[in-house]
Structure formats: C-alpha cells, structure tokens
Scaffold this motif. Structure first.
Motif, short mmCIF file in Angstrom:
data_model
loop_
_atom_site.label_atom_id
_atom_site.label_comp_id
_atom_site.label_asym_id
_atom_site.label_seq_id
_atom_site.Cartn_x
_atom_site.Cartn_y
_atom_site.Cartn_z
N MET A 122 4.51 7.58 -3.30
CA MET A 122 4.58 8.63 -3.15
C MET A 122 4.64 8.58 -1.08
N GLY A 123 3.68 8.56 -0.73
CA GLY A 123 3.01 8.46 0.69
C GLY A 123 4.95 8.18 1.80
N ILE A 136 14.43 3.48 -5.25
CA ILE A 136 14.46 1.94 -5.05
C ILE A 136 12.20 2.03 -4.92
N ALA A 137 11.77 3.01 -3.97
CA ALA A 137 10.65 2.93 -4.16
C ALA A 137 9.68 2.96 -5.36
N THR A 138 10.65 4.23 -5.96
CA THR A 138 9.96 4.19 -7.50
C THR A 138 9.76 3.00 -8.58
N THR A 139 11.00 2.40 -8.73
CA THR A 139 10.93 0.81 -9.38
C THR A 139 10.15 0.04 -8.50
N ILE A 140 9.96 -0.25 -7.51
CA ILE A 140 8.52 -1.30 -6.43
C ILE A 140 7.83 -0.91 -7.09
N GLY A 141 7.16 0.31 -7.23
CA GLY A 141 6.35 0.90 -7.79
C GLY A 141 5.72 0.43 -8.99
N ILE A 142 6.52 0.87 -9.88
CA ILE A 142 6.43 -0.04 -11.19
C ILE A 142 5.76 -1.87 -11.48
N SER A 143 6.93 -2.07 -10.64
CA SER A 143 7.20 -3.27 -10.72
C SER A 143 5.73 -3.92 -10.10
N ILE A 144 4.79 -3.25 -9.50
CA ILE A 144 3.73 -3.69 -8.42
C ILE A 144 2.36 -3.43 -9.74
N LEU A 145 2.49 -2.20 -10.74
CA LEU A 145 1.54 -2.12 -11.45
C LEU A 145 1.79 -2.92 -12.37
N THR A 146 3.21 -3.74 -12.81
CA THR A 146 3.57 -4.27 -13.59
C THR A 146 2.90 -4.90 -13.58
N LYS A 147 2.64 -5.92 -13.22
CA LYS A 147 1.87 -7.24 -12.28
C LYS A 147 0.56 -7.39 -12.36
N LYS A 148 0.00 -5.58 -12.10
CA LYS A 148 -1.62 -5.69 -12.41
C LYS A 148 -2.57 -5.16 -13.98
#
Length: 615
Positions: free
Chosen positions: A558-559, A271-283
């Motif tokens: 990761m934190g 879940i954390a990794t998926t959110i991270g990928i989604s955040i970067l995609t928007k940027k």
C-alpha cells in the motif's frame, strides 16, 4: 516474455537506433520522416489491440489517450516527437510486461509442483492423468511421490513434505483422516489416500488461479484510480481545448495534453497487488482475492481464538476422573472416542490418540449433534453420550459432584481445558487436557503491539484458563466462555468502534466470526472446510507468527501504491504547469510523462526484494 523478446524490445531497439542516427544527421530528412511514421505506426499496434480487447470486455483502456496523441502528432507532421513518444511508451511497456512475466513465473513455479499422473486403486492399480481423478477416488502415492490432489490419508500414518505449499522444509507427521495437500511429497514408503476434490480445485491450483486473477480483478482502490484517470483525461482535454482557443498555439495545447495523459494509473494498483499476493503465497499465506489483500492494508485490530491459534492445538490428556469406581475406564474411553471421532474440534484428537494407544476400537455412533460452543452428543452402544463444557452440562441439567468441581477449579488454574462427559443424562466423568502455547507466540504479540495493532482473545474456554493464557502472552483484552454468536457480537462491537478487524481461528465454531470480520484468517490446512470457506486468508503453514509479516507486506504494498499515485500526479501536474508557462514543449512533456512511468515501475519493482529482506 515472448512479447518483449519478439516485438517490444526489437522495436524499441530499432526506434532507438533511428532516433540516434537522426541526431547524428546520418539519415536524409525525406527518409527519416518515412521511418518515424513507420515505427510510430508499428508502436501503435499493441495499443490498438488493447483498445479493441477493452471494447469487447466493455472496459476503459487508458492507452486510448496515448493512441489519440500519436495520431494527432502524425496529423500535424510532428513525426520526430511521435517517434520519441512511441519509443518511451514502448520502454514503459517493456517494464510493465517484465513485471507481469515475473508474476507469471511464480505461478508456473507453483503449478510445476503437481504431478502429471496418479495411481488409481481399483481391483488393480491404474495409471491415470490427474485431470481424470474424481472425488472419493482411492489413490496410491509411492515413496517420494507427490500428492496429486487434495485428500485425506487412509494409511495409519505418513510423513509429508509440505514445503511447496507452506515453505516449511521440515516433514509433517500425519495420521489417518489428516488432510493431504496436492503438490506435497510423501516421505513414507507407501500411502493410500482418498481424493476430496479434483485437481482443478486443489489448493495448489486455487493458489495459482488467485495470483493470475489478481492481475485483472478491479478492487475498490483500482476502480478509484481508473475513475481518477478518466477524470484527469477529461480535465486534460478541457484544458487542451481552452489553451488552444485562447492562445491559438496547437503545440502548447498538445504539450499540456501529453503532460496529463494518465496511462500509468491503469496498472499501479493491479500490478502491485498481484505482486503482493504472489509474495505472500511463497511464504505459505493464501490470499483469496485482491479485495482481501486490499482489506489487509487497513487492519488495525486482530482477534484471536485460543485453541489451535494461540496454543498449538494439539493438547494432551493430562488426567481422567470418573464419577465412581463402577465405571470401567476402557468402556468410558470407548464411548467417548466413538462419538468424538465425528468432531473436527482440536480437543477430539487427543481423545482418539489416547484410545488408539490403549488399543480401544471405536464403534459406530448415531444421531451425532455438533453443539456449537458447547460440545458434541450422539448415541453409541444404546447409550446417549454428551461431551462438552460446563454450559452443556447445565443445559442438560446434569449435576457435577462437588469433589470433581474442586479438582476442576484447581486444574483450570493450571491452564487445563476441561471436557465433562455424561452417559444417559448422568454425570460419568471429566477429561483434563493441557494445550501448550505456540512457540514464540509472546514475541509475535510483542511484534504486533509494536505495530500498534490491537490484540484480543475470544474463547469458549473458561475465564481462569483464558486469563492464564492472556497473562502469559501479554494480552489485556480477552473474553471467555463465549458461544459463536457471542464472538460475532464482540467483532461487531469492535467494528462499530472504528476498528478494522482480522479474526483468526481454525474450528467450525469460528466460521461465523471469520465471516463477520473485515478479514477472516483460517489457521492451516487442518481447518475444517466451512472455516476455510469463510476465511479470506489461509495461513497454510498453520503459523500465527506469519501475521506480522502478512501485515507488513500488505502495508508495504500500500505504501508503494500511495507513493506511485502521488509521485505520478505531482510529475504530471508540474509538467502541465511548465507546458502552460512555455518551459516545456512537446518533447519535454513527452519525456516527463515517461519519467513518471519509469519512476512508478522502478518503485514497484522494489516489491520483488521485500520478501528477501523479511521472512
């Protein structure tokens, strides 16, 4: 969200009302037992579905221990505890589904940017669904229309809004053969394009698929947490049996079991990794896999190519020197441009631009050879043309006149790149180009330095130009006049020293080095296909200034993951100890178990606010 609205939330609400009514003695004891059994069984339905699905997929579902726990509680007539445990488990499920729904919404938001129809140019214009578009189809895009698939521009020029992909609202000017990305908007009155792939394989669709797949892919870290959870379950089962055989107290043994049931560990990483990928995609940063995202979290060294990465990659011709006055300048440019049009190197663009400005029409060329790290050669108008750096001239044993060498040395100290030209193995001229540094690149380097990230420049350009660029942006480690295989050797050397390396580049020469690095980062949509395929990350906005943000985001995720793993483990172990000491019974263990889940989920939700603070 449907699962929350139509099942989880209503059931959690009903159980909550029943539990409250029982506390207030509003329900007769005989009726309450029936209600507790009913709602517990209802709450076990989604668990059973998940377990059945995992069996079909030959995976381990960590809700099995919870399912077994509820069965045992029902078997020993602890209906009240079973209902409370079910209620708290449902609340945790609601949080989990909400996070997944938020990610799905970001995926749908991306997908909505694709048009449903396209205009195919044959003898006449045909309106077709984008699913019917084939590679090499010629398409028409009207003013204000969205690009239906990835392709290349056939019209001489166009203005394109790529904000859906890059996040940059400023329109981008394109010229013939420039890449167009599905979902971007034409600001021109009309344009023609050639499809380079189908809609299913467009950049936008690939981004959508990557975010979706990230939820189910197991990375090295998620595999570790699964193994850790299975190990914890074995320890919990062993401890439970020992406590029961030693004390004979089944309730104490079950309290210990409930304290250590590791359900939340199954979702911490994906879940954390998926959110991270989604955040970067928007940027405007496309991370191709959860594994690549996980690799980003370990990076402590970045290697940069120079041209098109640290510089703008859009150099201008500052001067052309011919070998002698007998060479016609237009004829010279005609031959050079006719060969360079087959190159994807950033230095080919200003040559083609100059030829167009002078009204020179390029001719067909044959026997084109891309000489990695050296240049390009080919035959045009019955002449053998070679264009490249000094290494290429030396290899061809072509003598460069001394006056030209002196001028070149001076030009290089001023930061110019140099292309030597030979016709029929005779030196014919030299082209000087200046490529300005990217805006704010010095600030980007300073930011990376503040993050303790090692920075290195590897370039095929000469030492004088490389040193000038390095000094301007504050790099102390740089290597020049490198061939592609040299870049690989340096990256291997850095890795052997224990560095976790990112390689950034945008040219075909960078592809081998991108593959060799721990993480290859391709610069923008203009990168050639082989470079994009070799990279694990694509900076769609073609902006190296995004790198600090990428690293901050990955390290932030990761934190969050580390904190979640530690806090969940601490709560579970402490609760298990308290259950052995008799401080917590079944109800206390059940409540603390769900407290750990709530802390993990609420902490993970903080990631949704991260991209609003950093940009």
């Amino acid at each position: 969200m449907k699962k929350i609205k139509f099942f989880l939330a209503p059931l959690a609400f009903v159980i909550g009302i029943i539990l409250l009514a029982n506390i207030l003695n509003l329900i007769p004891s005989k009726v309450s037992s029936f209600l507790f059994i009913s709602v517990t069984l209802a709450g076990m339905v989604p668990m059973a579905q998940g377990i059945i699905s995992s069996v079909k997929l030959k995976t381990v579902d960590l809700s099995i221990p919870v399912f077994v726990t509820l069965l045992i509680l029902l078997f020993i007539n602890e209906y009240w505890i079973a209902a409370i445990f079910t209620w708290m488990t449902l609340l945790g499920g609601i949080f989990k589904e909400y996070i997944l729904w938020k990610v799905e919404q970001s995926v749908k938001e991306i997908s909505k940017s694709l048009p449903s129809i396209a205009y195919l140019k044959l003898d006449t214009i045909h309106e077709i669904p984008i699913e019917k578009i084939k590679k090499d189809d010629i398409l028409i895009v009207k003013a204000g229309g969205r690009i239906p698939v990835d392709g290349i521009l056939l019209t001489e020029e166009a203005s394109i809004d790529e904000s859906v992909i890059t996040g940059e609202s400023k329109p981008v000017d394109k010229i013939t053969k420039d890449k167009l990305v599905a979902g971007s908007i034409s600001q021109s009155s009309y344009l023609e394009m050639k499809a380079t792939d189908t809609s299913a394989n467009s950049t936008l669709s690939q981004i959508s698929k990557m975010v979706e797949e990230a939820q189910s892919r197991n990375t090295q870290l998620s595999k570790f947490t699964t193994i850790y959870a299975i190990g914890t379950s074995i320890v919990a089962l062993t401890g439970t049996l020992l406590i029961y055989f030693i004390s004979g107290d089944l309730l104490k043994a079950l309290a210990f079991w409930i304290a250590l049931v590791p359900v939340i560990f199954a979702i911490i990483v994906p879940i954390a990794t998926t959110i991270g990928i989604s955040i970067l995609t928007k940027k405007g940063v496309m991370v191709k896999s959860p594994e690549a995202f996980e690799d980003l979290t370990r990076i402590d060294s970045i290697v940069f190519d120079k041209t098109g990465t640290l510089t703008k990659g859009s150099p201008e011709i500052s001067e052309i020197l011919l070998a002698d006055n007998n060479i016609d300048k237009n004829a010279f440019m005609e031959l050079v441009a006719s060969v360079e049009k087959y190159s994807d190197h950033p230095l080919s663009r200003p040559i083609l631009k100059k030829a167009k400005e002078q009204g020179i029409v390029t001719r067909p060329a044959e026997n084109i050879r891309i000489l990695k790290g050296k240049g390009i050669s080919g035959n045009c108008l019955n002449r053998n043309v070679a264009i490249g750096n000094k290494n290429l001239m030396n290899e061809l044993r072509i003598t460069i006149p001394q006056p030209i060498e002196q001028t070149t040395n001076k030009k290089e100290t001023e930061g110019n790149s140099v292309l030597y030209v030979s016709f029929d193995n005779l030196f014919s001229g030299v082209i000087y180009m200046s490529d300005p540094l990217r805006e704010d690149i010095k600030n980007t380097m300073d930011e990376l330095e503040a993050m303790n990230v090692k920075r290195t420049m590897l370039t095929g350009d000469n030492k004088v130009v490389a040193e000038k660029v390095a000094n301007a942006i504050g790099l102390t480690r740089f290597y020049a006049e490198l061939l592609p295989q040299d870049k690989i050797k340096y990256i291997q050397q850095f890795k052997a020293q224990g560095e976790k390396v990112i390689m950034t580049g945008d040219g075909i020469n960078d592809a081998p080095a991108l593959s060799e690095a721990n993480v290859g980062v391709a610069m923008g949509l203009r990168g050639v296909d082989v470079t994009l395929n070799s990279a694990k990350v694509v900076l769609i906005h073609d902006d190296i200034q995004a790198m600090p943000y990428v690293l901050r985001t990955s390290k932030k995720v990761m934190g969050i993951i580390r904190f979640n793993l530690i806090i969940a483990s601490v709560i579970h172990v402490a609760t298990a100890i308290f259950s052995i000491l008799g401080i917590f019974g079944l109800l206390g263990s059940a409540m603390m178990h769900q407290v750990s889940s709530a802390v993990v989920i609420l902490n993970t939700l903080r990631l949704f606010t991260f991209h609003k603070k950093k940009g």
